[in-house]
Structure formats: structure tokens, C-alpha cells
Design an enzyme around this catalytic site. Sequence first.
Site, PDB file in Angstrom:
ATOM      1  N   ALA A 140       0.798  -1.226   0.000  1.00 27.14           N
ATOM      2  CA  ALA A 140       0.000   0.000   0.000  1.00 27.14           C
ATOM      3  C   ALA A 140       0.830   1.275   0.000  1.00 27.14           C
ATOM      4  O   ALA A 140       0.273   2.367  -0.082  1.00 27.14           O
ATOM      5  CB  ALA A 140      -0.929  -0.006   1.211  1.00 27.14           C
ATOM      6  N   HIS A 154      -1.392   8.021   3.966  1.00 26.17           N
ATOM      7  CA  HIS A 154      -0.073   7.590   4.453  1.00 26.17           C
ATOM      8  C   HIS A 154       0.953   8.657   4.091  1.00 26.17           C
ATOM      9  O   HIS A 154       1.027   9.071   2.933  1.00 26.17           O
ATOM     10  CB  HIS A 154       0.372   6.294   3.772  1.00 26.17           C
ATOM     11  CG  HIS A 154      -0.584   5.158   3.910  1.00 26.17           C
ATOM     12  ND1 HIS A 154      -0.766   4.472   5.092  1.00 26.17           N
ATOM     13  CD2 HIS A 154      -1.402   4.567   3.009  1.00 26.17           C
ATOM     14  CE1 HIS A 154      -1.653   3.510   4.905  1.00 26.17           C
ATOM     15  NE2 HIS A 154      -2.060   3.558   3.650  1.00 26.17           N
TER      16      HIS A 154
HETATM   17  N1  LIG Z   1       1.620  -5.010   2.362  1.00 25.59           N
HETATM   18  C1  LIG Z   1       0.516  -4.278   2.430  1.00 25.59           C
HETATM   19  O1  LIG Z   1       0.532  -3.074   2.199  1.00 25.59           O
HETATM   20  C2  LIG Z   1      -0.779  -4.933   2.784  1.00 25.59           C
HETATM   21  C3  LIG Z   1      -1.976  -4.215   2.644  1.00 25.59           C
HETATM   22  C4  LIG Z   1      -3.181  -4.859   2.957  1.00 25.59           C
HETATM   23  C5  LIG Z   1      -3.170  -6.158   3.443  1.00 25.59           C
HETATM   24  N2  LIG Z   1      -1.983  -6.824   3.592  1.00 25.59           N
HETATM   25  C6  LIG Z   1      -1.941  -8.197   4.139  1.00 25.59           C
HETATM   26  O2  LIG Z   1      -2.280  -9.142   3.143  1.00 25.59           O
HETATM   27  C7  LIG Z   1      -2.864 -10.292   3.757  1.00 25.59           C
HETATM   28  C8  LIG Z   1      -4.144 -10.668   3.009  1.00 25.59           C
HETATM   29  O3  LIG Z   1      -5.078  -9.600   3.128  1.00 25.59           O
HETATM   30  P1  LIG Z   1      -6.599  -9.781   2.636  1.00 25.59           P
HETATM   31  O4  LIG Z   1      -7.253  -8.462   2.828  1.00 25.59           O
HETATM   32  O5  LIG Z   1      -6.630 -10.433   1.306  1.00 25.59           O
HETATM   33  O6  LIG Z   1      -7.166 -10.809   3.749  1.00 25.59           O
HETATM   34  P2  LIG Z   1      -8.502 -11.673   3.699  1.00 25.59           P
HETATM   35  O7  LIG Z   1      -8.872 -11.926   5.122  1.00 25.59           O
HETATM   36  O8  LIG Z   1      -9.521 -11.066   2.787  1.00 25.59           O
HETATM   37  O9  LIG Z   1      -8.046 -13.068   3.015  1.00 25.59           O
HETATM   38  C9  LIG Z   1      -7.156 -13.937   3.636  1.00 25.59           C
HETATM   39  C10 LIG Z   1      -7.104 -15.237   2.841  1.00 25.59           C
HETATM   40  O10 LIG Z   1      -6.065 -16.061   3.396  1.00 25.59           O
HETATM   41  C11 LIG Z   1      -6.587 -17.351   3.698  1.00 25.59           C
HETATM   42  N3  LIG Z   1      -5.836 -17.882   4.842  1.00 25.59           N
HETATM   43  C12 LIG Z   1      -5.954 -17.553   6.143  1.00 25.59           C
HETATM   44  N4  LIG Z   1      -5.081 -18.264   6.893  1.00 25.59           N
HETATM   45  C13 LIG Z   1      -4.392 -19.027   6.027  1.00 25.59           C
HETATM   46  C14 LIG Z   1      -3.366 -19.995   6.184  1.00 25.59           C
HETATM   47  N5  LIG Z   1      -2.846 -20.277   7.383  1.00 25.59           N
HETATM   48  N6  LIG Z   1      -2.893 -20.613   5.087  1.00 25.59           N
HETATM   49  C15 LIG Z   1      -3.407 -20.335   3.857  1.00 25.59           C
HETATM   50  N7  LIG Z   1      -4.377 -19.429   3.646  1.00 25.59           N
HETATM   51  C16 LIG Z   1      -4.866 -18.789   4.725  1.00 25.59           C
HETATM   52  C17 LIG Z   1      -8.056 -17.134   3.953  1.00 25.59           C
HETATM   53  O11 LIG Z   1      -8.797 -18.340   3.768  1.00 25.59           O
HETATM   54  C18 LIG Z   1      -8.377 -16.069   2.903  1.00 25.59           C
HETATM   55  O12 LIG Z   1      -8.590 -16.698   1.650  1.00 25.59           O
HETATM   56  C19 LIG Z   1      -3.095  -9.914   5.239  1.00 25.59           C
HETATM   57  O13 LIG Z   1      -2.064 -10.488   6.015  1.00 25.59           O
HETATM   58  C20 LIG Z   1      -2.971  -8.409   5.256  1.00 25.59           C
HETATM   59  O14 LIG Z   1      -2.462  -7.940   6.487  1.00 25.59           O
HETATM   60  C21 LIG Z   1      -0.809  -6.242   3.239  1.00 25.59           C
END
Ligand SMILES: NC(=O)c1ccc[n+]([C@@H]2O[C@H](COP(=O)([O-])OP(=O)(O)OC[C@H]3O[C@@H](n4cnc5c(N)ncnc54)[C@H](O)[C@@H]3O)[C@@H](O)[C@H]2O)c1
Length: 266
Positions: free
Chosen positions: A123, A219
Site C-alpha cells: 500500500a 499515508h
Molecule cells: N503489504 C501491504 O501493504 C498490505 C496491505 C493490505 C493487506 N496486507 C496483508 O495481506 C494479507 C491478506 O489480506 P486480505 O485483505 O486479502 O485478507 P482476507 O482476510 O480477505 O483473506 C485472507 C485469505 O487467506 C486465507 N488464509 C488464512 N489463513 C491461512 C493460512 N494459514 N494458510 C493459507 N491461507 C490462509 C483465507 O482463507 C483467505 O482466503 C493480510 O495479512 C494483510 O495484512 C498487506
Amino acid sequence: MLRVALIGCGAIGSSMLELLRSDAGLRIVAIVVPASGSEAARDVARRFAPEALVQDSVPAEGIDLVVEAAGHAAIEEHVLAALARGTPCLVASVGALSAAGLPERLEAAARAGGTQVQLIAGAIGAIDALAAAGTGGLDTVRYTGRKPPSAWKGTPAEHGRNLDALTQATVIFEGSAREASALYPKNANVAATVSLAGLGLDRTQVRLVADPAVTDNVHTVEAQGAFGQFELTMRNKPLAANPKTSALTVYSAVRALRNRAAPLCI
Ligand SMILES: NC(=O)c1ccc[n+]([C@@H]2O[C@H](COP(=O)([O-])OP(=O)(O)OC[C@H]3O[C@@H](n4cnc5c(N)ncnc54)[C@H](O)[C@@H]3O)[C@@H](O)[C@H]2O)c1
């Protein structure tokens, strides 16, 4: 043709699959989710990646690249093992690396497998400039996260404060990125990414603000060092197809993936 395993099929994973469905240079061959998420993942796969198998672990063979968009537990369960087997990994859950010892364990697994783990910028922007500036030496890096007061509900920002009654911008946290990640884990991705690119979790200053005047997540990164100085402000929009996630995080993951398949990348 790059054969890719995608871990996670939620807000980010499903939006990635939609954007990548016509890419010629790569093919999503596996979508890895726990049993609880498999039905939803199959629905998404039917629409955007009909050739992908939905399964509960990363296949040990036939995978050129793993992309994680699932969270800390998935890094523990799948990414460490894939790296140790020699499969390169892209990681979106950068906030998870605020947990003590996890960056070192990822490094050790990648070293053991003779491969590399790449943390995506997600992000936030200017991660290339910040990391390059670190080569010459950085003096200060400060990250400010500004959100509407309602976005801080359910966090320590509510302690001793009525968020609904705020009429002006209020600093709800000031401290190190390590403290910020522990107290505000949902804000940890950007703070951790800025830290890991720059001065580390303990020397990166974080300020979190509840601001009734904003509607988006804003941000700001300010950095000073031998290179000079920069200020970056980003107002990220949610993805039209999925308002739960910021569009740039998905674009960042897609770009990182395409760069692995492209003959020329930037
Ligand atoms: N780097 C960044 O700027 C940034 C920004 C937003 C989100 N994120 C991160 O990205 C990740 C995903 O975000 P999202 O909004 O898609 O989340 P989400 O909750 O919509 O989706 C998570 C997915 O992961 C799966 N999952 C959960 N535990 C798991 C495991 N142990 N093994 C395999 N799959 C698993 C779930 O079934 C689901 O399909 C989060 O960790 C979030 O913090 C990063």
C-alpha cells in the site's frame, strides 16, 4: 511460463486472480487456503483461474514461485517450507515481520533453499527510494498514518477517548514502528514495510492520527539522510471490485509477480 502458487484467496488474492486471468507469461496452478476457505476459493477459481487446484498446502513440485496474501499463520505454515525447498516467495503480509525472529527465520529458510523472499511494497510507495537512500545513510524516517476516527474503532485509540466526538485531528499513537505494530496490528503492514526498507522497527518513528477531516486512509513518509530529504503522501482508494482492500496493494502484488515473468522489468 511461470507456474505460481497463490496462498490466500480473500480480498487481495481474489482481486489478483481477476487481474492476472489473461496473463500469458504466468499461470496460477495452485490456490492454497485452509479447509474453511476452500469453498469460497473454488468459487473465485471457477471465475478467474479454472486451471488452478484449490488445496491446503503448497505443492512440493511443479511450482516456480509462491505468492503469499494470507497472513502471519500462512507464512509460518507455507512460506518457510517453500523457501527451504528452494522456491522463491513474494510476501504481502509484511506486518507479520514485526514479530520477533520472523525476518531472521525467513532469511535462514531462503538461504537454506538457495532462493529469495521478496517483500512487496504493497500500500505504500517510494520503497525503492527509501531503500536506496539507506545505502548512503538515513538519519530519520517518520511514518504518519491518518484515518477517519471511525476507522480506529476497536483499537487502543478508544481508551479514554470518544472517537465519535473528535472535532479535530488527534494523535492517537506516537512511538516506534515496533510498538505501533504490536498495538495496532491492522496498521502494521505499511509501518513494517517502511521500517524494513529504512531504519528498522526500533528507529522508525510512527505517528497515528484520527482525523475527522479525512475520508480516505492517508499515508505520509518523511525521510532525511545523506541523499537529501523526501516527503511522500498517498491517499489510497479502495479497489472498485473489492472495497475491503486498497487498490494499490493488489496492483503492487500483481506488478511484483509480472516482473518475475517479464524479460524487462522496472
Ligand atoms: N503489504 C501491504 O501493504 C498490505 C496491505 C493490505 C493487506 N496486507 C496483508 O495481506 C494479507 C491478506 O489480506 P486480505 O485483505 O486479502 O485478507 P482476507 O482476510 O480477505 O483473506 C485472507 C485469505 O487467506 C486465507 N488464509 C488464512 N489463513 C491461512 C493460512 N494459514 N494458510 C493459507 N491461507 C490462509 C483465507 O482463507 C483467505 O482466503 C493480510 O495479512 C494483510 O495484512 C498487506
